[in-house]
Write an enzyme that holds these catalytic residues in place. Structure first.
Site, PDB file in Angstrom:
ATOM      1  N   ASP A 171       0.833  -1.211   0.000  1.00 43.76           N
ATOM      2  CA  ASP A 171       0.000   0.000   0.000  1.00 43.76           C
ATOM      3  C   ASP A 171       0.863   1.256   0.000  1.00 43.76           C
ATOM      4  OD1 ASP A 171      -2.142  -1.750   0.266  1.00 43.76           O
ATOM      5  OD2 ASP A 171      -3.199  -0.415   1.657  1.00 43.76           O
ATOM      6  N   ARG A 199     -11.636   5.426 -13.156  1.00 42.53           N
ATOM      7  CA  ARG A 199     -12.311   4.519 -12.232  1.00 42.53           C
ATOM      8  C   ARG A 199     -11.266   4.305 -11.140  1.00 42.53           C
ATOM      9  NH1 ARG A 199     -10.808  -0.680 -10.052  1.00 42.53           N
ATOM     10  NH2 ARG A 199     -12.665  -1.932  -9.692  1.00 42.53           N
ATOM     11  N   ASP A 201      -9.581   2.688  -8.121  1.00 41.17           N
ATOM     12  CA  ASP A 201      -9.563   1.362  -7.510  1.00 41.17           C
ATOM     13  C   ASP A 201      -9.570   1.478  -5.984  1.00 41.17           C
ATOM     14  OD1 ASP A 201      -9.195  -1.544  -8.044  1.00 41.17           O
ATOM     15  OD2 ASP A 201      -7.363  -1.261  -6.883  1.00 41.17           O
ATOM     16  N   GLU A 243     -14.650   2.768  -7.134  1.00 41.03           N
ATOM     17  CA  GLU A 243     -14.910   1.403  -6.705  1.00 41.03           C
ATOM     18  C   GLU A 243     -14.925   1.461  -5.184  1.00 41.03           C
ATOM     19  OE1 GLU A 243     -13.331  -3.084  -6.225  1.00 41.03           O
ATOM     20  OE2 GLU A 243     -11.970  -1.405  -6.135  1.00 41.03           O
ATOM     21  N   ASP A 309     -14.443  -8.855 -11.583  1.00 40.48           N
ATOM     22  CA  ASP A 309     -14.184  -9.546 -10.322  1.00 40.48           C
ATOM     23  C   ASP A 309     -15.277 -10.584 -10.059  1.00 40.48           C
ATOM     24  OD1 ASP A 309     -11.831  -8.188  -9.663  1.00 40.48           O
ATOM     25  OD2 ASP A 309     -12.939  -6.506  -8.818  1.00 40.48           O
TER      26      ASP A 309
HETATM   27  C1  NOJ Z   1     -10.120  -4.047  -7.065  1.00 42.74           C
HETATM   28  C2  NOJ Z   1     -10.069  -4.604  -8.438  1.00 42.74           C
HETATM   29  O1  NOJ Z   1     -11.354  -4.558  -9.009  1.00 42.74           O
HETATM   30  C3  NOJ Z   1      -9.536  -6.017  -8.332  1.00 42.74           C
HETATM   31  O2  NOJ Z   1      -9.587  -6.669  -9.567  1.00 42.74           O
HETATM   32  C4  NOJ Z   1      -8.138  -5.978  -7.774  1.00 42.74           C
HETATM   33  O3  NOJ Z   1      -7.681  -7.295  -7.549  1.00 42.74           O
HETATM   34  C5  NOJ Z   1      -8.080  -5.215  -6.478  1.00 42.74           C
HETATM   35  N1  NOJ Z   1      -8.793  -3.975  -6.522  1.00 42.74           N
HETATM   36  C6  NOJ Z   1      -6.653  -4.910  -6.098  1.00 42.74           C
HETATM   37  O4  NOJ Z   1      -6.166  -3.924  -6.962  1.00 42.74           O
END
Ligand code: NOJ
Length: 544
Positions: A171, A199, A201, A243, A309
């Site tokens: 991180d 977007r 993350d 997200e 995902d």
């Molecule tokens: C969220 C993403 O949508 C996912 O695919 C990823 O593994 C994690 N963040 C870590 O970056």
């Protein structure tokens, strides 16, 4: 408010360059291939593309592990190819947003490599360290069963580093002002190359670092405000899509009327939508919609069915999750991280064409901005022999030829095999076949998108859940600037008949429907929705 907020009436299509189209025949998708296939997206009617990460990366987490924020992974082409693609997209009136992954880097990033060398490294404080072994290092892992801890000891550094995700993703420390400056610089770089936003993350994890050992005392949300201000100065009209799998109570902290995030993925709604589909009743979805906070001002929820995902069901109770597993992912190999499903929509819904179409129509009819996952428009399936979430990331199925038309490489040279056989393999499900078949899912989805784009009431207007006296059907009513649209979706596998009466509305004009209900009718008429039927109606006259 003016109608300048393009994202309120946008249809966003997410894809991964790696798996969309391989033009140079090396077995991996590339920007040249993507540019070559923009006609597919144009035909579909989408007007914004969201690109999964394409930056240089060792690719241990599908590119969400970055080693250089200012480049393109050579497997996908060059920065020049990126710019050519951007030009081609702009030519077709499509905007592009990209993934901004700054919660963490790859362990291979030169910043981390420098940081671990010595405490004197200028990058040491760019990450989050602890000399002592932190307590409860297994608490809060994001990928249970695969990820062991959220802190890992680095021998070279002589310290533990924080990683909310896999241990190869340390991180970043956003409490460090230099890191914040760098985040803005990364945004500025891609904005200069023409992207219409990001977007972002893992937003809740991105902003949480404040309370950690070398964190500060600032308001964690201030980072989001800074990012938004910077974005607006550099490119008017650019947006941030978060997200953030958060509870509704926290939403306004993230939106701040749109002064922070323009859009947030609606994870709670996504989960109750699948509960409704599993139970064959609109009730759970209806309840969630009635209690969902609005997204005032420039804010907007983003609706989705599936993404790159797992279908994350963690917000539901164990029993509710169990119902969805039983209906859509009965085999333990279809489930993931004790909370989700690693399948695509069509096979999950048993390849029932009526149900798939109803679910797709519903996504476009929900209050918010729809975000699609590539391949869902033709009903692609998953490959459960692949690990974790890779199952839903197989290459795009263009035709029934070798590698589904994705790549001219030898089959073994393709980075991930294109499923060939079975009901969702490329021999049966592909773009070429569906283009030539007017009854195909592809054509149905294209009509849904056209209807959605011609009904700005949905993206812009106030919505209301209409009580029809039955939970079999979800009825949503939208009003905006004198326009009025009603959408109806039958959640049951039986035909449902009910009168449509809405105060003051004498005439309903169908805007979109399955094979039925195509003619205008007057208020009070009984309409029948077939099993999993759907119908969108414009109330009153034609649109002014
Ligand atoms: C969220 C993403 O949508 C996912 O695919 C990823 O593994 C994690 N963040 C870590 O970056």
């Amino acid at each position: 408010m003016s109608a300048n907020l393009w994202y309120k009436n946008a249809v966003i299509y997410c894809l991964d360059v790696e798996s969309f189209m391989d033009l140079d025949g090396d077995g991996v998708g590339d920007f040249a291939g993507l540019a070559d296939r923009l006609d597919h997206l144009e035909r579909l009617g989408v007007n914004c593309i969201w690109l999964n990460p394409f930056y240089p990366s060792p690719n241990r987490d599908n590119g969400y592990d970055i080693t250089d924020y200012y480049g393109v992974d050579p497997r996908y082409g060059t920065l020049g190819d990126f710019v050519e693609f951007m030009h081609a997209a702009a030519d077709r009136g499509m905007r592009v947003i990209i993934d901004l992954v700054v919660n963490h880097t790859s362990v291979d990033h030169p910043w981390f490599q420098s940081a671990r060398q010595s405490e004197d490294s200028p990058f040491r404080d760019w990450y989050v360290w602890s000399k002592e072994k932190p307590a409860n290092i297994t608490e809060g892992v994001v990928f249970p069963g695969v990820q062991e801890a959220i802190w890992t000891h680095d021998r070279k550094a002589g310290a533990w580093y924080l990683h909310r995700f896999y241990k190869h993703q340390p991180d970043l420390n956003v409490a460090n002002p230099q890191v914040r400056v760098e985040i803005l610089k990364i945004m500025g770089f891609w904005l200069a190359l023409g992207v219409s936003g990001f977007r972002i993350d893992a937003v809740p994890f991105l902003i949480e670092d404040m309370g950690l050992p070398n964190g500060g005392t600032q308001d964690p949300f201030s980072l989001l405000t800074e990012m938004k201000e910077f974005l607006s100065w550099r490119r008017a009209g650019a947006v941030l899509l978060a997200e953030a799998n958060i509870e509704y109570e926290l939403a306004e902290d993230y939106f701040d009327g749109g002064d922070r995030m323009n859009m947030i993925f609606d994870f709670p709604l996504n989960q109750t939508l699948f509960l409704s589909l599993a139970r064959r009743t609109a009730s759970p979805l209806r309840q969630t919609l009635m209690h969902r906070p609005g997204s005032a001002g420039m804010g907007q929820w983003a609706s989705f069915l599936r993404n790159h995902d797992e279908l994350d069901l963690a917000r539901l109770t164990k029993a509710e999750r169990g119902e969805i597993f039983t209906a859509f992912a009965p085999d333990p190999g279809m489930q993931l991280y004790n909370r989700g499903i690693r399948r695509r929509l069509a096979p999950m819904l048993g390849n029932d064409q009526d149900l798939i179409r109803m679910a797709q129509s519903l996504m476009f009819a929900l209050p918010g901005t729809p975000v699609m996952w590539y391949g869902e428009e033709i009903g692609m399936g998953e490959d459960l022999s692949l690990s974790e979430r890779e199952a839903v990331r197989t290459p795009m199925q263009w035709n029934d030829q070798r590698n589904g038309g994705f790549s001219a490489a030898e089959r073994d040279a393709v980075f991930r095999q294109v499923p060939a056989d079975g009901p969702n393999g490329h021999r049966h499900i592909n773009v070429a076949e569906q283009i030539s078949n007017p009854d195909s899912l592809l054509h149905a989805v294209a009509s849904m998108i056209a209807a959605r784009r011609s009904a700005p009431e949905i993206g812009w207007g106030e919505f209301e859940v209409v009580d029809l006296g039955t939970d079999d059907v979800l009825a949503l009513s939208y009003r905006w600037r004198g326009g009025h649209v009603v959408t109806l979706h039958n959640f049951t596998d039986k035909a449902v008949t009910f009168p449509i009466e809405i105060d003051g509305i004498e005439r309903f004009v169908p805007l979109l429907s399955d094979a039925h209900n195509r003619e205008p009718f007057s208020g009070g008429t009984k309409i029948t929705l077939p099993r999993f039927g759907y119908c969108w109606l414009r109330c009153g006259a034609e649109r002014r």
